[in-house]
Motif scaffolding. Structure first.
Motif, PDB file in Angstrom:
ATOM      1  N   ILE A  44      -3.479  13.335  -2.870  1.00 23.38           N
ATOM      2  CA  ILE A  44      -4.073  12.021  -2.742  1.00 23.38           C
ATOM      3  C   ILE A  44      -4.588  11.502  -4.094  1.00 23.38           C
ATOM      4  CG2 ILE A  44      -6.344  12.933  -2.103  1.00 23.38           C
ATOM      5  CD1 ILE A  44      -4.631   9.668  -0.904  1.00 23.38           C
ATOM      6  N   ALA A  45      -5.025  12.389  -4.971  1.00 21.68           N
ATOM      7  CA  ALA A  45      -5.522  11.930  -6.271  1.00 21.68           C
ATOM      8  C   ALA A  45      -4.407  11.274  -7.082  1.00 21.68           C
ATOM      9  CB  ALA A  45      -6.120  13.105  -7.046  1.00 21.68           C
ATOM     10  N   ASP A  46      -3.220  11.891  -7.096  1.00 23.85           N
ATOM     11  CA  ASP A  46      -2.097  11.307  -7.831  1.00 23.85           C
ATOM     12  C   ASP A  46      -1.637   9.993  -7.198  1.00 23.85           C
ATOM     13  OD1 ASP A  46      -2.028  13.332  -9.715  1.00 23.85           O
ATOM     14  OD2 ASP A  46      -0.647  14.577  -8.547  1.00 23.85           O
ATOM     15  N   LEU A  47      -1.639   9.938  -5.872  1.00 21.50           N
ATOM     16  CA  LEU A  47      -1.242   8.696  -5.194  1.00 21.50           C
ATOM     17  C   LEU A  47      -2.236   7.580  -5.482  1.00 21.50           C
ATOM     18  CD1 LEU A  47      -0.026  10.007  -1.707  1.00 21.50           C
ATOM     19  CD2 LEU A  47       1.368   9.249  -3.634  1.00 21.50           C
ATOM     20  N   ALA A  48      -3.532   7.927  -5.480  1.00 17.15           N
ATOM     21  CA  ALA A  48      -4.542   6.910  -5.754  1.00 17.15           C
ATOM     22  C   ALA A  48      -4.420   6.386  -7.184  1.00 17.15           C
ATOM     23  CB  ALA A  48      -5.939   7.482  -5.519  1.00 17.15           C
ATOM     24  N   MET A  49      -4.142   7.279  -8.120  1.00 17.37           N
ATOM     25  CA  MET A  49      -3.966   6.857  -9.508  1.00 17.37           C
ATOM     26  C   MET A  49      -2.754   5.928  -9.643  1.00 17.37           C
ATOM     27  SD  MET A  49      -3.576   9.248 -12.909  1.00 17.37           S
ATOM     28  CE  MET A  49      -5.108  10.087 -12.476  1.00 17.37           C
TER      29      MET A  49
ATOM     30  N   ALA B  44       0.830  -1.207   0.000  1.00 15.35           N
ATOM     31  CA  ALA B  44       0.000   0.000   0.000  1.00 15.35           C
ATOM     32  C   ALA B  44       0.859   1.249   0.000  1.00 15.35           C
ATOM     33  CB  ALA B  44      -0.923   0.004   1.215  1.00 15.35           C
ATOM     34  N   ILE B  45       0.220   2.351  -0.363  1.00 14.83           N
ATOM     35  CA  ILE B  45       0.786   3.685  -0.234  1.00 14.83           C
ATOM     36  C   ILE B  45      -0.026   4.402   0.840  1.00 14.83           C
ATOM     37  CG2 ILE B  45       1.221   5.891  -1.382  1.00 14.83           C
ATOM     38  CD1 ILE B  45       1.300   4.316  -4.032  1.00 14.83           C
ATOM     39  N   LEU B  46       0.649   5.026   1.790  1.00 21.16           N
ATOM     40  CA  LEU B  46      -0.029   5.719   2.887  1.00 21.16           C
ATOM     41  C   LEU B  46       0.330   7.196   2.859  1.00 21.16           C
ATOM     42  CD1 LEU B  46      -1.585   5.828   5.630  1.00 21.16           C
ATOM     43  CD2 LEU B  46       0.581   5.203   6.744  1.00 21.16           C
ATOM     44  N   ARG B  47      -0.680   8.035   2.795  1.00 25.63           N
ATOM     45  CA  ARG B  47      -0.470   9.469   2.992  1.00 25.63           C
ATOM     46  C   ARG B  47      -0.937   9.830   4.388  1.00 25.63           C
ATOM     47  NH1 ARG B  47      -3.277  14.907   0.467  1.00 25.63           N
ATOM     48  NH2 ARG B  47      -5.025  14.131   1.706  1.00 25.63           N
ATOM     49  N   VAL B  48      -0.109  10.555   5.129  1.00 22.24           N
ATOM     50  CA  VAL B  48      -0.454  10.970   6.496  1.00 22.24           C
ATOM     51  C   VAL B  48      -0.482  12.487   6.543  1.00 22.24           C
ATOM     52  CG1 VAL B  48       0.184  10.858   8.928  1.00 22.24           C
ATOM     53  CG2 VAL B  48       0.666   8.916   7.424  1.00 22.24           C
ATOM     54  N   HIS B  49      -1.609  13.037   6.946  1.00 22.25           N
ATOM     55  CA  HIS B  49      -1.725  14.489   7.061  1.00 22.25           C
ATOM     56  C   HIS B  49      -1.002  14.963   8.319  1.00 22.25           C
ATOM     57  CE1 HIS B  49      -3.202  18.512   7.027  1.00 22.25           C
ATOM     58  NE2 HIS B  49      -4.023  18.344   8.044  1.00 22.25           N
ATOM     59  N   PRO B  50      -0.002  15.831   8.190  1.00 20.42           N
ATOM     60  CA  PRO B  50       0.701  16.335   9.385  1.00 20.42           C
ATOM     61  C   PRO B  50      -0.156  17.382  10.099  1.00 20.42           C
ATOM     62  CG  PRO B  50       1.590  17.363   7.419  1.00 20.42           C
ATOM     63  CD  PRO B  50       0.570  16.365   6.945  1.00 20.42           C
ATOM     64  N   SER B  51      -1.140  16.909  10.834  1.00 18.51           N
ATOM     65  CA  SER B  51      -2.179  17.803  11.349  1.00 18.51           C
ATOM     66  C   SER B  51      -1.748  18.647  12.534  1.00 18.51           C
ATOM     67  CB  SER B  51      -3.422  16.983  11.728  1.00 18.51           C
ATOM     68  OG  SER B  51      -3.088  15.960  12.643  1.00 18.51           O
ATOM     69  N   ASN B  52      -0.611  18.329  13.173  1.00 19.71           N
ATOM     70  CA  ASN B  52      -0.194  19.133  14.320  1.00 19.71           C
ATOM     71  C   ASN B  52       1.075  19.945  14.057  1.00 19.71           C
ATOM     72  OD1 ASN B  52       1.604  17.039  14.279  1.00 19.71           O
ATOM     73  ND2 ASN B  52       1.235  16.346  16.384  1.00 19.71           N
ATOM     74  N   TYR B  53       1.475  20.047  12.771  1.00 13.34           N
ATOM     75  CA  TYR B  53       2.611  20.903  12.429  1.00 13.34           C
ATOM     76  C   TYR B  53       2.543  21.211  10.939  1.00 13.34           C
ATOM     77  CZ  TYR B  53       4.837  16.848  10.247  1.00 13.34           C
ATOM     78  OH  TYR B  53       5.100  15.772   9.452  1.00 13.34           O
ATOM     79  N   ARG B  54       3.340  22.172  10.505  1.00 10.36           N
ATOM     80  CA  ARG B  54       3.425  22.518   9.093  1.00 10.36           C
ATOM     81  C   ARG B  54       4.881  22.646   8.681  1.00 10.36           C
ATOM     82  NH1 ARG B  54      -0.998  21.115   9.116  1.00 10.36           N
ATOM     83  NH2 ARG B  54      -2.909  22.216   8.535  1.00 10.36           N
ATOM     84  N   ILE B  55       5.202  22.158   7.482  1.00 12.08           N
ATOM     85  CA  ILE B  55       6.497  22.407   6.867  1.00 12.08           C
ATOM     86  C   ILE B  55       6.264  23.424   5.758  1.00 12.08           C
ATOM     87  CG2 ILE B  55       8.430  21.401   5.597  1.00 12.08           C
ATOM     88  CD1 ILE B  55       7.808  18.735   6.923  1.00 12.08           C
TER      89      ILE B  55
END
Length: 478
Positions: free
Chosen positions: A251-256, A231-242
């Protein structure tokens, strides 16, 4: 061997001090204890009375007893003090910190309708796993699964105890013994030392890092795919920002990419926004609907953050993927109880109509209040504190934050009441006064900033304004 008072004859206990201690039955007959007996039960109050009397006897025997513990009225006062301190460890608080999803304060408060639903199913039996139509065993999460499908357009959904549990069981059920590709910039750590690499280790899946901390391209994912990839996993960094020199893959490109290689695509969006306007006023956060429409096979999120419901983890996506997870034996260890399901079902029903949700779900309502209205409330509170208590109080514009690992850099316009020490009464400093307010009834949690008390109203229900004034008044007059 000699006792302490034999070594120090001047400290020899006075036998009459023991006689002045009242018997248990005399104290229990005092009308001052009637309310405590009704609230706690007779045996519980008797145990407190006996404990206070025993402590008094021990002190007298050691020759160090205070005379304030020797008469009936004095011992009764000690009993009442002990009963007042013996409060439930988990208590309601008024959140005047300006952090709406304050993890330490229980994150999202439930809607009134959700609380009532919890009370209904908790006080008796329910059809938790019973099909009332067929008279046979049913699925405990079928009701909320249907509502999540209706809200998001997904094929299936399941619920576990929190989003950490959702991530753990998804990796275990879908990729145990195989690789899951994750961007190096998304290897998050959240509260309680929860680290994604350690979750992988516990789940049995193998972590395959790609890219760099600040830049990961689609080609990085493509090169990492091999025969062991699940699988490919995308994790939203919800408690910080880069920010700055960065690049990431949507996510659309990863799903494709996942579909072209026969891999699953999992999107852990964390904070749990359902879609546009749910909740109101939040932009820039990934949503469940967005991920489903982009082709993600599975979306993971929390229920007690932006959804505004009870603590739980939601798994939403393709029917076959969700079925694989539900068949995992660990699902039973992570399942939620009837009270969580009752609160979640009502919250989801409220969220179907965004306008109704904004009126009924507390977090959504807090986000919808115009800042001008908060300013008017702050003006009224500050005026009252100045006029009735002679305090140095003012209303100030401020910034609130979502908190709870949601939109960490998105400030929300708010208004505060600012109180300058010294306060009249027994608390002169802001830190001391803040603690006294936290320990009071009701408990009020505010900010201490630049030596002053700040009461942010963004997460305070309008009906609690009077309770804040009374808490401050009680502190001053104590």
């Amino acid at each position: 061997m000699t006792t302490d008072w034999e070594d120090h004859p001047g400290d020899r206990p006075d036998p009459s001090a023991f006689r002045r201690l009242p018997p248990v039955h005399a104290l229990m007959s005092r009308p001052e204890l009637t309310e405590a007996i009704e609230a706690n039960g007779r045996e519980a109050v008797v145990s407190v009375v006996r404990a206070v009397l025993e402590e008094a006897r021990t002190a007298i025997a050691r020759g160090v007893a205070s005379t304030t513990l020797e008469g009936e009225d004095e011992v009764l006062s000690g009993v009442l003090d002990r009963l007042a301190q013996d409060r439930p460890s988990l208590r309601p608080v008024i959140n005047a910190t300006g952090v709406l999803l304050h993890t330490g304060l229980g994150r999202a408060p439930l809607a009134r309708e959700a609380s009532e639903a919890v009370a209904r199913v908790a006080s008796g039996y329910s059809n938790l796993e019973f099909d009332l139509d067929q008279g046979t065993r049913g699925r405990r999460s079928s009701g909320v699964a249907a509502l999540l499908r209706r809200l998001t357009g997904a094929e299936a959904a399941a619920v576990v105890n929190n989003n950490a549990g959702a991530t753990m069981i998804a990796l275990r059920a879908l990729a145990s013994g195989r690789e899951v590709i994750v961007s190096r910039g998304q290897l998050v750590e959240i509260g309680g030392s929860y680290r994604l690499p350690e979750v992988f280790e516990s789940s049995g899946a193998r972590l395959r890092e790609v890219g760099t901390t600040n830049k990961t391209r689609l080609s990085d994912y493509e090169r990492a795919i091999g025969p062991e990839t699940a699988a490919i996993l995308r994790v939203h960094p919800s408690n910080y920002r880069i920010v700055g020199f960065t690049e990431s893959v949507g996510i659309a490109d990863l799903a494709m990419l996942g579909r072209s290689k026969g891999l699953l695509t999992i999107d852990d969006i964390g904070s749990g926004a359902i879609g546009p306007g749910r909740p109101p006023g939040i932009v820039g956060e990934p949503t469940v609907i967005e991920a489903i429409e982009a082709g993600a096979d599975l979306v993971l999120c929390s229920g007690d953050k932006l959804l505004g419901g009870p603590q739980c983890g939601l798994l939403i996506g393709k029917a076959e993927v969700v079925r694989r997870i539900e068949r995992d034996p660990m699902m039973r260890a992570l399942r939620v109880d009837k009270m969580t399901l009752a609160a979640l079902e009502v919250t989801l029903r409220l969220a179907i109509d965004a306008e109704r949700g904004a009126r009924s779900i507390p977090l959504w309502r807090f986000l919808s209040v115009p800042v001008e209205r908060l300013g008017d409330r702050a003006d009224r509170l500050a005026d009252r504190l100045r006029e009735t208590l002679g305090m140095t109080a003012s209303s100030e514009w401020s910034q609130a934050y979502l908190g709870g690992g949601s939109a960490p850099d998105a400030a929300i316009a708010s208004a505060c009441v600012r109180i300058e020490p010294p306060l009249p009464g027994r608390c002169s400093g802001a830190t001391e006064a803040s603690r006294a307010l936290r320990m009071g009834e009701p408990s009020v949690v505010c900010r201490v900033q630049h030596g002053a008390l700040w009461f942010d109203l963004r997460a305070v229900a309008e009906g609690d304004d009077e309770a804040i004034v009374q808490a401050i008044e009680g502190l001053v007059r104590a």
